[in-house]
Write a protein that holds these residues in place. Structure first.
Motif, PDB file in Angstrom:
ATOM      1  N   LYS A  18      -0.262 -64.598  27.607  1.00  0.00           N
ATOM      2  CA  LYS A  18      -0.559 -65.448  26.444  1.00  0.00           C
ATOM      3  C   LYS A  18      -0.095 -64.793  25.143  1.00  0.00           C
ATOM      4  CE  LYS A  18      -4.543 -67.706  28.546  1.00  0.00           C
ATOM      5  NZ  LYS A  18      -5.994 -67.873  28.517  1.00  0.00           N
ATOM      6  N   LEU A  19      -0.320 -63.500  25.021  1.00  0.00           N
ATOM      7  CA  LEU A  19       0.094 -62.791  23.815  1.00  0.00           C
ATOM      8  C   LEU A  19       1.608 -62.849  23.638  1.00  0.00           C
ATOM      9  CD1 LEU A  19      -0.582 -60.983  21.390  1.00  0.00           C
ATOM     10  CD2 LEU A  19      -0.429 -59.024  22.945  1.00  0.00           C
ATOM     11  N   ILE A  20       2.342 -62.578  24.707  1.00  0.00           N
ATOM     12  CA  ILE A  20       3.804 -62.632  24.632  1.00  0.00           C
ATOM     13  C   ILE A  20       4.273 -64.029  24.264  1.00  0.00           C
ATOM     14  CG2 ILE A  20       5.909 -62.520  26.036  1.00  0.00           C
ATOM     15  CD1 ILE A  20       4.665 -60.045  27.401  1.00  0.00           C
ATOM     16  N   GLU A  21       3.649 -65.040  24.827  1.00  0.00           N
ATOM     17  CA  GLU A  21       4.008 -66.424  24.506  1.00  0.00           C
ATOM     18  C   GLU A  21       3.785 -66.723  23.028  1.00  0.00           C
ATOM     19  OE1 GLU A  21       2.619 -70.984  25.582  1.00  0.00           O
ATOM     20  OE2 GLU A  21       1.988 -69.337  26.881  1.00  0.00           O
ATOM     21  N   LYS A  22       2.639 -66.336  22.492  1.00  0.00           N
ATOM     22  CA  LYS A  22       2.311 -66.638  21.096  1.00  0.00           C
ATOM     23  C   LYS A  22       3.191 -65.859  20.117  1.00  0.00           C
ATOM     24  CE  LYS A  22      -1.060 -69.502  21.871  1.00  0.00           C
ATOM     25  NZ  LYS A  22      -0.977 -70.908  21.531  1.00  0.00           N
ATOM     26  N   VAL A  23       3.454 -64.597  20.423  1.00  0.00           N
ATOM     27  CA  VAL A  23       4.332 -63.793  19.553  1.00  0.00           C
ATOM     28  C   VAL A  23       5.735 -64.401  19.544  1.00  0.00           C
ATOM     29  CG1 VAL A  23       5.457 -61.546  19.307  1.00  0.00           C
ATOM     30  CG2 VAL A  23       3.003 -61.667  19.774  1.00  0.00           C
ATOM     31  N   THR A  24       6.212 -64.777  20.720  1.00  0.00           N
ATOM     32  CA  THR A  24       7.533 -65.413  20.811  1.00  0.00           C
ATOM     33  C   THR A  24       7.557 -66.720  20.025  1.00  0.00           C
ATOM     34  OG1 THR A  24       7.929 -64.404  22.972  1.00  0.00           O
ATOM     35  CG2 THR A  24       9.258 -66.336  22.407  1.00  0.00           C
ATOM     36  N   ASP A  25       6.525 -67.540  20.197  1.00  0.00           N
ATOM     37  CA  ASP A  25       6.451 -68.805  19.459  1.00  0.00           C
ATOM     38  C   ASP A  25       6.509 -68.591  17.951  1.00  0.00           C
ATOM     39  OD1 ASP A  25       6.253 -70.170  21.866  1.00  0.00           O
ATOM     40  OD2 ASP A  25       4.096 -70.553  21.685  1.00  0.00           O
ATOM     41  N   ALA A  26       5.865 -67.541  17.467  1.00  0.00           N
ATOM     42  CA  ALA A  26       5.875 -67.265  16.025  1.00  0.00           C
ATOM     43  C   ALA A  26       7.291 -66.962  15.542  1.00  0.00           C
ATOM     44  CB  ALA A  26       4.938 -66.104  15.697  1.00  0.00           C
ATOM     45  N   PHE A  27       8.039 -66.172  16.290  1.00  0.00           N
ATOM     46  CA  PHE A  27       9.423 -65.874  15.895  1.00  0.00           C
ATOM     47  C   PHE A  27      10.287 -67.127  15.949  1.00  0.00           C
ATOM     48  CE2 PHE A  27       8.296 -61.455  16.255  1.00  0.00           C
ATOM     49  CZ  PHE A  27       9.164 -60.822  15.379  1.00  0.00           C
ATOM     50  N   VAL A  28      10.107 -67.932  16.978  1.00  0.00           N
ATOM     51  CA  VAL A  28      10.881 -69.164  17.107  1.00  0.00           C
ATOM     52  C   VAL A  28      10.610 -70.090  15.920  1.00  0.00           C
ATOM     53  CG1 VAL A  28      11.141 -71.283  18.480  1.00  0.00           C
ATOM     54  CG2 VAL A  28      11.069 -69.046  19.624  1.00  0.00           C
ATOM     55  N   GLU A  29       9.348 -70.238  15.570  1.00  0.00           N
ATOM     56  CA  GLU A  29       8.980 -71.125  14.462  1.00  0.00           C
ATOM     57  C   GLU A  29       9.457 -70.602  13.110  1.00  0.00           C
ATOM     58  OE1 GLU A  29       4.970 -72.602  12.112  1.00  0.00           O
ATOM     59  OE2 GLU A  29       4.795 -71.951  14.192  1.00  0.00           O
ATOM     60  N   TYR A  31      11.584 -67.804  12.323  1.00  0.00           N
ATOM     61  CA  TYR A  31      12.997 -67.403  12.204  1.00  0.00           C
ATOM     62  C   TYR A  31      13.963 -68.476  12.688  1.00  0.00           C
ATOM     63  CZ  TYR A  31      11.863 -62.488  11.201  1.00  0.00           C
ATOM     64  OH  TYR A  31      11.427 -61.309  10.643  1.00  0.00           O
ATOM     65  N   ARG A  32      13.421 -69.503  13.362  1.00  0.00           N
ATOM     66  CA  ARG A  32      14.251 -70.585  13.907  1.00  0.00           C
ATOM     67  C   ARG A  32      15.346 -70.035  14.821  1.00  0.00           C
ATOM     68  NH1 ARG A  32      12.230 -74.920  11.467  1.00  0.00           N
ATOM     69  NH2 ARG A  32      11.555 -74.798   9.319  1.00  0.00           N
ATOM     70  N   ILE A  33      14.908 -69.264  15.815  1.00  0.00           N
ATOM     71  CA  ILE A  33      15.817 -68.670  16.789  1.00  0.00           C
ATOM     72  C   ILE A  33      15.376 -69.087  18.191  1.00  0.00           C
ATOM     73  CG2 ILE A  33      16.444 -66.687  15.337  1.00  0.00           C
ATOM     74  CD1 ILE A  33      14.368 -65.028  16.891  1.00  0.00           C
ATOM     75  N   PRO A  34      16.270 -69.008  19.159  1.00  0.00           N
ATOM     76  CA  PRO A  34      15.882 -69.362  20.535  1.00  0.00           C
ATOM     77  C   PRO A  34      14.878 -68.348  21.103  1.00  0.00           C
ATOM     78  CG  PRO A  34      18.286 -69.288  20.305  1.00  0.00           C
ATOM     79  CD  PRO A  34      17.703 -68.716  19.048  1.00  0.00           C
ATOM     80  N   ALA A  35      13.936 -68.836  21.880  1.00  0.00           N
ATOM     81  CA  ALA A  35      12.933 -67.964  22.497  1.00  0.00           C
ATOM     82  C   ALA A  35      13.587 -66.876  23.347  1.00  0.00           C
ATOM     83  CB  ALA A  35      11.977 -68.797  23.348  1.00  0.00           C
ATOM     84  N   GLU A  36      14.716 -67.184  23.944  1.00  0.00           N
ATOM     85  CA  GLU A  36      15.403 -66.238  24.816  1.00  0.00           C
ATOM     86  C   GLU A  36      15.899 -64.991  24.088  1.00  0.00           C
ATOM     87  OE1 GLU A  36      16.288 -69.559  24.563  1.00  0.00           O
ATOM     88  OE2 GLU A  36      15.082 -70.124  26.301  1.00  0.00           O
ATOM     89  N   THR A  37      15.906 -65.034  22.762  1.00  0.00           N
ATOM     90  CA  THR A  37      16.388 -63.880  22.002  1.00  0.00           C
ATOM     91  C   THR A  37      15.259 -62.941  21.564  1.00  0.00           C
ATOM     92  OG1 THR A  37      16.280 -65.012  19.863  1.00  0.00           O
ATOM     93  CG2 THR A  37      18.326 -65.236  21.126  1.00  0.00           C
ATOM     94  N   VAL A  38      14.021 -63.315  21.827  1.00  0.00           N
ATOM     95  CA  VAL A  38      12.864 -62.523  21.385  1.00  0.00           C
ATOM     96  C   VAL A  38      12.395 -61.626  22.528  1.00  0.00           C
ATOM     97  CG1 VAL A  38      10.524 -62.602  20.460  1.00  0.00           C
ATOM     98  CG2 VAL A  38      12.173 -64.382  19.837  1.00  0.00           C
ATOM     99  N   MET A  39      12.342 -60.323  22.254  1.00  0.00           N
ATOM    100  CA  MET A  39      11.852 -59.367  23.247  1.00  0.00           C
ATOM    101  C   MET A  39      10.507 -58.834  22.777  1.00  0.00           C
ATOM    102  SD  MET A  39      15.427 -57.355  24.191  1.00  0.00           S
ATOM    103  CE  MET A  39      14.672 -55.851  23.792  1.00  0.00           C
ATOM    104  N   VAL A  40       9.522 -58.840  23.662  1.00  0.00           N
ATOM    105  CA  VAL A  40       8.191 -58.330  23.351  1.00  0.00           C
ATOM    106  C   VAL A  40       7.853 -57.256  24.379  1.00  0.00           C
ATOM    107  CG1 VAL A  40       5.747 -58.886  23.039  1.00  0.00           C
ATOM    108  CG2 VAL A  40       7.499 -60.585  22.440  1.00  0.00           C
ATOM    109  N   PHE A  41       7.540 -56.066  23.879  1.00  0.00           N
ATOM    110  CA  PHE A  41       7.152 -54.953  24.727  1.00  0.00           C
ATOM    111  C   PHE A  41       5.678 -54.657  24.498  1.00  0.00           C
ATOM    112  CE2 PHE A  41      11.596 -54.348  23.637  1.00  0.00           C
ATOM    113  CZ  PHE A  41      12.175 -54.123  24.869  1.00  0.00           C
ATOM    114  N   ILE A  42       4.950 -54.434  25.563  1.00  0.00           N
ATOM    115  CA  ILE A  42       3.549 -54.038  25.452  1.00  0.00           C
ATOM    116  C   ILE A  42       3.422 -52.633  26.012  1.00  0.00           C
ATOM    117  CG2 ILE A  42       1.185 -54.482  26.196  1.00  0.00           C
ATOM    118  CD1 ILE A  42       1.895 -57.457  26.328  1.00  0.00           C
TER     119      ILE A  42
END
Length: 60
Positions: A18-29, A31-42
């Motif tokens: 869920k955290l990775i999904e929400k962080v990715t969604d924030a960048f997409v919204e 920065y207006r970039i594709p989700a596939e370009t966002v990398m999240v490391f925990i």
């Protein structure tokens, strides 16, 4: 390609999903970039390897 690193104590795998999904969604919204370009490391640190407020996290 944005790369985000989150440092935390151990968490359930479902919470991390869920955290990775929400962080990715924030960048997409924002920065207006594709989700596939966002990398999240925990990075998880065991609770016996860090402290908060002068106390070992494992002791809380």
């Amino acid at each position: 390609m944005p790369a985000v690193t989150i440092q935390q104590g151990p968490r359930d795998v479902e919470l991390k999903r869920k955290l990775i999904e929400k962080v990715t969604d924030a960048f997409v919204e924002i920065y207006r970039i594709p989700a596939e370009t966002v990398m999240v490391f925990i990075e998880e640190t065991p609770t016996d390897s860090f402290g908060v407020g002068g106390k070992l996290a494992a002791d809380k």
